[in-house]
Design a protein around this motif. Structure first.
Motif, PDB file in Angstrom:
ATOM      1  N   ASN A 186       0.852  -1.194   0.000  1.00  0.00           N
ATOM      2  CA  ASN A 186       0.000   0.000   0.000  1.00  0.00           C
ATOM      3  C   ASN A 186       0.886   1.241   0.000  1.00  0.00           C
ATOM      4  O   ASN A 186       1.400   1.648   1.031  1.00  0.00           O
ATOM      5  CB  ASN A 186      -0.917  -0.014   1.218  1.00  0.00           C
ATOM      6  N   SER A 187       1.074   1.828  -1.167  1.00  0.00           N
ATOM      7  CA  SER A 187       2.023   2.918  -1.347  1.00  0.00           C
ATOM      8  C   SER A 187       1.315   4.248  -1.581  1.00  0.00           C
ATOM      9  O   SER A 187       0.256   4.301  -2.216  1.00  0.00           O
ATOM     10  CB  SER A 187       2.939   2.610  -2.542  1.00  0.00           C
ATOM     11  N   ASP A 188       1.913   5.299  -1.087  1.00  0.00           N
ATOM     12  CA  ASP A 188       1.433   6.652  -1.384  1.00  0.00           C
ATOM     13  C   ASP A 188       1.891   7.121  -2.749  1.00  0.00           C
ATOM     14  O   ASP A 188       1.453   8.173  -3.218  1.00  0.00           O
ATOM     15  CB  ASP A 188       1.946   7.642  -0.325  1.00  0.00           C
ATOM     16  N   TYR A 189       2.774   6.350  -3.389  1.00  0.00           N
ATOM     17  CA  TYR A 189       3.415   6.832  -4.615  1.00  0.00           C
ATOM     18  C   TYR A 189       3.166   5.958  -5.837  1.00  0.00           C
ATOM     19  O   TYR A 189       3.637   6.276  -6.927  1.00  0.00           O
ATOM     20  CB  TYR A 189       4.931   6.951  -4.391  1.00  0.00           C
ATOM     21  N   LEU A 216       3.265  -7.134   1.857  1.00  0.00           N
ATOM     22  CA  LEU A 216       4.720  -7.022   1.955  1.00  0.00           C
ATOM     23  C   LEU A 216       5.200  -7.314   3.375  1.00  0.00           C
ATOM     24  O   LEU A 216       6.203  -8.000   3.562  1.00  0.00           O
ATOM     25  CB  LEU A 216       5.184  -5.646   1.491  1.00  0.00           C
ATOM     26  N   SER A 217       4.489  -6.812   4.372  1.00  0.00           N
ATOM     27  CA  SER A 217       4.864  -7.130   5.760  1.00  0.00           C
ATOM     28  C   SER A 217       4.829  -8.633   5.984  1.00  0.00           C
ATOM     29  O   SER A 217       5.717  -9.199   6.637  1.00  0.00           O
ATOM     30  CB  SER A 217       3.919  -6.435   6.746  1.00  0.00           C
ATOM     31  N   ILE A 239       9.973   6.966  -3.080  1.00  0.00           N
ATOM     32  CA  ILE A 239       9.591   5.552  -3.006  1.00  0.00           C
ATOM     33  C   ILE A 239      10.596   4.773  -2.164  1.00  0.00           C
ATOM     34  O   ILE A 239      10.218   3.926  -1.338  1.00  0.00           O
ATOM     35  CB  ILE A 239       9.477   4.973  -4.427  1.00  0.00           C
ATOM     36  N   ILE A 240      11.876   5.066  -2.358  1.00  0.00           N
ATOM     37  CA  ILE A 240      12.924   4.409  -1.564  1.00  0.00           C
ATOM     38  C   ILE A 240      12.747   4.728  -0.083  1.00  0.00           C
ATOM     39  O   ILE A 240      12.827   3.836   0.787  1.00  0.00           O
ATOM     40  CB  ILE A 240      14.318   4.867  -2.039  1.00  0.00           C
ATOM     41  N   LYS A 241      12.485   5.985   0.222  1.00  0.00           N
ATOM     42  CA  LYS A 241      12.308   6.396   1.619  1.00  0.00           C
ATOM     43  C   LYS A 241      11.095   5.706   2.234  1.00  0.00           C
ATOM     44  O   LYS A 241      11.145   5.243   3.380  1.00  0.00           O
ATOM     45  CB  LYS A 241      12.147   7.914   1.700  1.00  0.00           C
ATOM     46  N   LEU A 286      11.441   3.267   5.444  1.00  0.00           N
ATOM     47  CA  LEU A 286      10.814   3.689   6.693  1.00  0.00           C
ATOM     48  C   LEU A 286       9.751   2.713   7.172  1.00  0.00           C
ATOM     49  O   LEU A 286       9.646   2.418   8.359  1.00  0.00           O
ATOM     50  CB  LEU A 286      10.168   5.073   6.510  1.00  0.00           C
ATOM     51  N   THR A 287       8.966   2.187   6.246  1.00  0.00           N
ATOM     52  CA  THR A 287       7.756   1.465   6.606  1.00  0.00           C
ATOM     53  C   THR A 287       7.995  -0.008   6.888  1.00  0.00           C
ATOM     54  O   THR A 287       7.304  -0.604   7.722  1.00  0.00           O
ATOM     55  CB  THR A 287       6.712   1.595   5.472  1.00  0.00           C
TER      56      THR A 287
END
Length: 510
Positions: free
Chosen positions: A87-90, A112-113, A180-182, A186-187
């Protein structure tokens, strides 16, 4: 013939016949990875329309297969074509996972988790593999989500051949990819970020990658188009590395470039090859610079040719990378998908792939191998699989330490509690460091050098925030055993000997 001389004679004959061939010594630390490709469902999921239960079952089958072969890392493609397996913001949800791009109506938990957790439980590192610049896999743009960059930012797109690509020269593209890398770092509890070989696209005859306006607006005076393109890729690599290390310095950053940097015919520093395309001249990528600048933790050149192929010998190219690497580990990318599936007859031989592993193992500058791709060895070529396991991966191995970044000292880990139950030995830890694994060995002296990989009984994951670890009694071979702690950098502590008969609960019946 005297009995003593007869015995010596038999030993000589046995040796000459290869009966007592010694195995190549196995290092305790060696990267053993496999690429799990998700684009067009190459390896996983088998179909985006499959149920979550089926997708989970198939993923675990891959993990268990390679775990049982003593692999220690999976490199899973989580961004295939401007999409995301999380679930990405980007980026929109990938249709290769959910069946329809931009929608997820079936995964209730974070896929992914879950994937990362399942890898860690099995002692496998999880490297998130991204294809940064490929925006679409084909020209069928009707299936793309309204939130895909093709629709949101059409001015970022360059059509080339049968695909759309992000324009690497645009600052907005650089910032988007860095974000996207960040977000990933982070997540998620990833162990690495991984880029493949697709930077600028492979050259297509009579096609033009139309970035001339961007070149005119964004290049430096006197800068050639080729140098400008390479500088754009350099910038992404540097920004990615810096972003990762600023957030989690223990997370590795690696790239798997096309196998040939340059042919010697165009540059005296190049390899003795006749490759039709090169990573420097066609893909505008300069991994030698990235290693020199310290922007990579590892490099994994894709050397998918057989050992003695005249135009591009695996042997020649592997040795070239070994001699031209610095500041980074070198892991060799092996084309397992070619085994008995290629016009080059060398791949028909059982020992072609194993002999490539042998070359890597015998080359001091090379620290491991990565197979492409996961399905290649799972349902066929069992003789090759068996030989690799018997000859090269007989014992487990730890991944090499993360050396770049801002490392801290590994402090002592104190065991403040011990308890036994019929099935487990539970240890309570007092530690400040981020311990990721507890390693359980057959009892040994207090000397790390003596804790060889063949004595390793179990590698137990310690979730973030937990201070307890349960050691299954089934893995313990005797009353005394040794444990060490492995932190997120891959550094191992000194061993501690545990005596079962001194732990409360000793002798407790079921």
């Amino acid at each position: 013939m005297p009995k003593k001389l007869f015995t010596v004679f038999l030993l000589i004959i046995a040796s000459s016949c290869g009966i007592f061939k010694p195995n190549i010594p196995q290092p305790k630390k060696e990267f053993r990875g496999v690429w799990i490709a998700t684009v067009v469902n190459i390896d996983w999921p088998k179909n985006g329309m499959d149920s979550v239960e089926k997708q989970k079952e198939d993923y675990l089958r891959i993990l268990d297969f390679y775990k049982n072969l003593n692999y220690n890392a999976v490199i899973v493609q989580v961004r295939a074509a401007g999409d995301a397996f999380y679930n990405s913001d980007y980026a929109p949800w990938s249709r290769f996972l959910t069946g329809k791009e931009g929608e997820n109506t079936k995964w209730e938990d974070d896929p992914l988790s879950w994937m990362i957790e399942q890898a860690h439980i099995r002692g496998l590192e999880f490297h998130a593999w991204l294809n940064p610049y490929r925006a679409t896999f084909d020209l069928n743009t009707d299936i793309l989500s309204p939130n895909h960059d093709y629709n949101m930012n059409p001015d970022w797109m360059v059509k080339y051949g049968t695909k759309y690509y992000y324009n690497p020269g645009l600052p907005q593209v650089q910032e988007k990819l860095t974000s996207i890398i960040k977000e990933l770092t982070l997540t998620y509890e990833i162990d690495g970020i991984h880029f493949d070989d697709y930077f600028y696209p492979y050259t297509i005859k009579d096609e033009v990658f139309n970035d001339s306006i961007t070149f005119y607006n964004c290049s430096q005076p006197q800068q050639s188009l080729a140098d400008w393109r390479r500088s754009n890729v350099d910038t992404l690599i540097k920004k990615s590395y810096t972003a990762i290390k600023d957030i989690k310095p223990w997370v590795s950053f690696g790239v798997s470039p096309f196998g040939v940097w340059k042919n010697k015919s165009t540059d005296p520093r190049g390899s003795e090859t006749q490759a039709g395309q090169t990573t420097y001249e066609n893909l505008y990528a300069d991994p030698l610079l990235w290693m020199e600048k310290g922007w990579l933790d590892y490099i994994a050149p894709q050397i998918y040719w057989s050992l003695d192929l005249p135009v591009a010998s695996h042997k020649t190219i592997a040795n070239w990378w070994a001699k031209n690497s610095e500041n980074s580990y070198v892991y060799i990318g092996n084309g397992a998908y070619k085994v008995r599936n290629n016009s080059d007859q060398a791949w028909e031989k059982k020992k072609e792939l194993p002999n490539q592993f042998k070359l890597a193992r015998q080359t001091p500058e090379i620290s491991g191998n990565i197979l492409f791709s996961a399905k290649s060895l799972m349902d066929k070529n069992q003789d090759v699989v068996s030989y690799l396991g018997r000859k090269y991966y007989k014992w487990p191995a730890l991944t090499p330490e993360v050396k770049n970044g801002y490392e801290e000292h590994l402090e002592n880990v104190n065991i403040i509690g011990k308890e036994q139950s019929p099935d487990f030995v539970t240890l309570t830890l007092d530690h400040k460091n981020a311990i990721q694994y507890v390693l359980v060995y057959k009892s040994s002296k207090k000397n790390t050098s003596e804790l060889k990989s063949k004595k390793l009984l179990d590698k137990i994951f310690v979730p973030t925030g937990s201070n307890q670890v349960q050691i299954p009694k089934l893995v313990l071979k005797r009353n005394d055993f040794a444990i060490t702690f492995l932190d997120r950098y891959g550094r191992e502590s000194q061993p501690t000997i545990i005596h079962l008969n001194q732990i409360p609960g000793y002798g407790r019946k079921r």
